[in-house]
Structure formats: structure tokens, C-alpha cells
Design a protein around this motif. Structure first.
Motif, PDB file in Angstrom:
ATOM      1  N   UNK A 138       6.174 -14.605 -11.246  1.00 59.33           N
ATOM      2  CA  UNK A 138       4.976 -13.771 -11.176  1.00 59.33           C
ATOM      3  C   UNK A 138       4.879 -12.977 -12.475  1.00 59.33           C
ATOM      4  N   UNK A 139       3.728 -13.044 -13.122  1.00 62.74           N
ATOM      5  CA  UNK A 139       3.515 -12.326 -14.385  1.00 62.74           C
ATOM      6  C   UNK A 139       2.698 -11.065 -14.110  1.00 62.74           C
ATOM      7  N   UNK A 140       2.735 -10.133 -15.059  1.00 60.68           N
ATOM      8  CA  UNK A 140       1.996  -8.875 -14.896  1.00 60.68           C
ATOM      9  C   UNK A 140       0.511  -9.132 -14.652  1.00 60.68           C
ATOM     10  N   UNK A 141      -0.044 -10.175 -15.284  1.00 62.91           N
ATOM     11  CA  UNK A 141      -1.476 -10.451 -15.091  1.00 62.91           C
ATOM     12  C   UNK A 141      -1.783 -11.009 -13.705  1.00 62.91           C
ATOM     13  N   UNK A 142      -0.742 -11.415 -12.954  1.00 63.55           N
ATOM     14  CA  UNK A 142      -0.927 -11.887 -11.574  1.00 63.55           C
ATOM     15  C   UNK A 142      -0.977 -10.728 -10.579  1.00 63.55           C
ATOM     16  N   UNK A 143      -0.595  -9.542 -11.029  1.00 67.03           N
ATOM     17  CA  UNK A 143      -0.529  -8.361 -10.163  1.00 67.03           C
ATOM     18  C   UNK A 143      -1.799  -7.547 -10.367  1.00 67.03           C
ATOM     19  N   UNK A 144      -2.442  -7.188  -9.260  1.00 66.69           N
ATOM     20  CA  UNK A 144      -3.678  -6.405  -9.321  1.00 66.69           C
ATOM     21  C   UNK A 144      -3.482  -5.114  -8.542  1.00 66.69           C
ATOM     22  N   UNK A 145      -3.944  -4.006  -9.125  1.00 62.07           N
ATOM     23  CA  UNK A 145      -3.763  -2.703  -8.479  1.00 62.07           C
ATOM     24  C   UNK A 145      -5.048  -1.897  -8.551  1.00 62.07           C
ATOM     25  N   UNK A 146      -5.261  -1.106  -7.513  1.00 58.04           N
ATOM     26  CA  UNK A 146      -6.374  -0.147  -7.530  1.00 58.04           C
ATOM     27  C   UNK A 146      -5.929   1.102  -6.782  1.00 58.04           C
ATOM     28  N   UNK A 147      -6.523   2.211  -7.159  1.00 59.79           N
ATOM     29  CA  UNK A 147      -6.163   3.481  -6.529  1.00 59.79           C
ATOM     30  C   UNK A 147      -7.441   4.230  -6.177  1.00 59.79           C
ATOM     31  N   UNK A 148      -7.570   4.557  -4.897  1.00 62.34           N
ATOM     32  CA  UNK A 148      -8.731   5.300  -4.411  1.00 62.34           C
ATOM     33  C   UNK A 148      -8.274   6.354  -3.414  1.00 62.34           C
ATOM     34  N   UNK A 195       0.847  -1.191   0.000  1.00 64.27           N
ATOM     35  CA  UNK A 195       0.000   0.000   0.000  1.00 64.27           C
ATOM     36  C   UNK A 195       0.886   1.246   0.000  1.00 64.27           C
ATOM     37  N   UNK A 196       0.608   2.159  -0.917  1.00 67.42           N
ATOM     38  CA  UNK A 196       1.384   3.391  -1.067  1.00 67.42           C
ATOM     39  C   UNK A 196       0.466   4.591  -0.907  1.00 67.42           C
ATOM     40  N   UNK A 197       0.899   5.581  -0.138  1.00 68.57           N
ATOM     41  CA  UNK A 197       0.163   6.839  -0.025  1.00 68.57           C
ATOM     42  C   UNK A 197       0.675   7.780  -1.104  1.00 68.57           C
ATOM     43  N   UNK A 198      -0.217   8.182  -1.999  1.00 74.30           N
ATOM     44  CA  UNK A 198       0.136   9.087  -3.093  1.00 74.30           C
ATOM     45  C   UNK A 198      -0.887  10.222  -3.139  1.00 74.30           C
ATOM     46  N   UNK A 199      -0.903  11.075  -2.112  1.00 76.41           N
ATOM     47  CA  UNK A 199      -1.930  12.124  -2.039  1.00 76.41           C
ATOM     48  C   UNK A 199      -1.877  13.072  -3.224  1.00 76.41           C
ATOM     49  N   UNK A 200      -3.041  13.356  -3.757  1.00 72.48           N
ATOM     50  CA  UNK A 200      -3.162  14.315  -4.848  1.00 72.48           C
ATOM     51  C   UNK A 200      -2.785  13.764  -6.212  1.00 72.48           C
ATOM     52  N   UNK A 201      -2.351  12.525  -6.278  1.00 70.53           N
ATOM     53  CA  UNK A 201      -1.954  11.962  -7.571  1.00 70.53           C
ATOM     54  C   UNK A 201      -3.132  11.266  -8.233  1.00 70.53           C
ATOM     55  N   UNK A 202      -3.101  11.290  -9.563  1.00 66.69           N
ATOM     56  CA  UNK A 202      -4.138  10.622 -10.340  1.00 66.69           C
ATOM     57  C   UNK A 202      -3.589   9.294 -10.860  1.00 66.69           C
ATOM     58  N   UNK A 203      -4.503   8.387 -11.169  1.00 71.92           N
ATOM     59  CA  UNK A 203      -4.151   7.077 -11.683  1.00 71.92           C
ATOM     60  C   UNK A 203      -3.201   7.160 -12.880  1.00 71.92           C
TER      61      UNK A 203
END
Length: 105
Positions: A72-82, A15-23
Motif C-alpha cells: 500500500x502506497x501513500x497515494x492509496x490512502x485517503x483521509x478527510x477530517x470533518x 475512524x478517529x474521534x479528535x474533538x477540537x483538533x484542526x487538520x
């Protein structure tokens, strides 16, 4: 960054805190056994530096690389930003690194 392991689902969550950043300002790449999160935080076009007494927010490019299990392949990695919080999940071990039981003859 916070890194958590879930032994039930055999997954790791970063988990990364990225305040004010867009996807669209954040890049996630898998190369070999490395997962890299990078991006750039920019000043707002309307930002007025005159009269600034204290500036604690940081701006500029950033990059963070994590070592992940081989296979681990790229399709094994899942990301979301809220709300400025990026969550990246990946398996604890690659498909060919999972422990297998060996019978004793």
C-alpha cells in the motif's frame, strides 16, 4: 478508533474521534506496512485552570499505528477530517497481494 471493512469495495476505513483538533495538527504517514496517525492536542491560550473542579478532556501528544497490507502506497490512502472526526481509507490488500485464480491443467 473504529475499524470497518467493506467487502464490496475491498477497502478498510479507520475512524478517529479528535474533538477540537484542526487538520494541520494531525499527521498521517505510511512507512512500509504501517500507517501512523499522530498529533498533539494543546490547551487553548485563553484556558484558565483556576477554579477547575473536574477535567476530563485530555491534552498532549498521541500516536496510533495500524498494520496495513504490504504494497500500500501513500497515494492509496485517503483521509478527510470533518467536525473532529478523522476518516482514513485504504485498500484491503496491496496490488500484488490480491488473490488470483489459478487454472488447473
Amino acid at each position: 478508533m473504529d475499524l470497518h471493512e467493506n467487502s464490496e469495495t475491498k477497502a478498510v476505513t479507520a475512524t478517529f474521534e479528535l474533538p477540537g483538533m484542526r487538520q494541520q495538527d494531525v499527521n498521517i504517514e505510511v512507512h512500509g506496512n504501517r500507517l501512523t496517525i499522530s498529533g498533539e492536542s494543546k490547551f487553548s491560550e485563553n484556558y484558565d485552570r483556576s477554579g477547575c473542579l473536574v477535567q476530563e478532556r485530555s491534552y498532549g501528544k498521541f500516536s496510533r499505528t495500524l498494520q496495513i497490507p504490504q504494497g500500500i502506497k501513500a497515494e492509496d490512502v485517503h483521509a478527510k477530517m470533518e467536525h473532529g472526526l478523522l476518516t482514513v481509507c485504504f485498500p484491503k490488500a496491496g496490488p500484488d497481494q490480491q488473490a488470483q485464480r489459478v487454472a488447473i491443467a
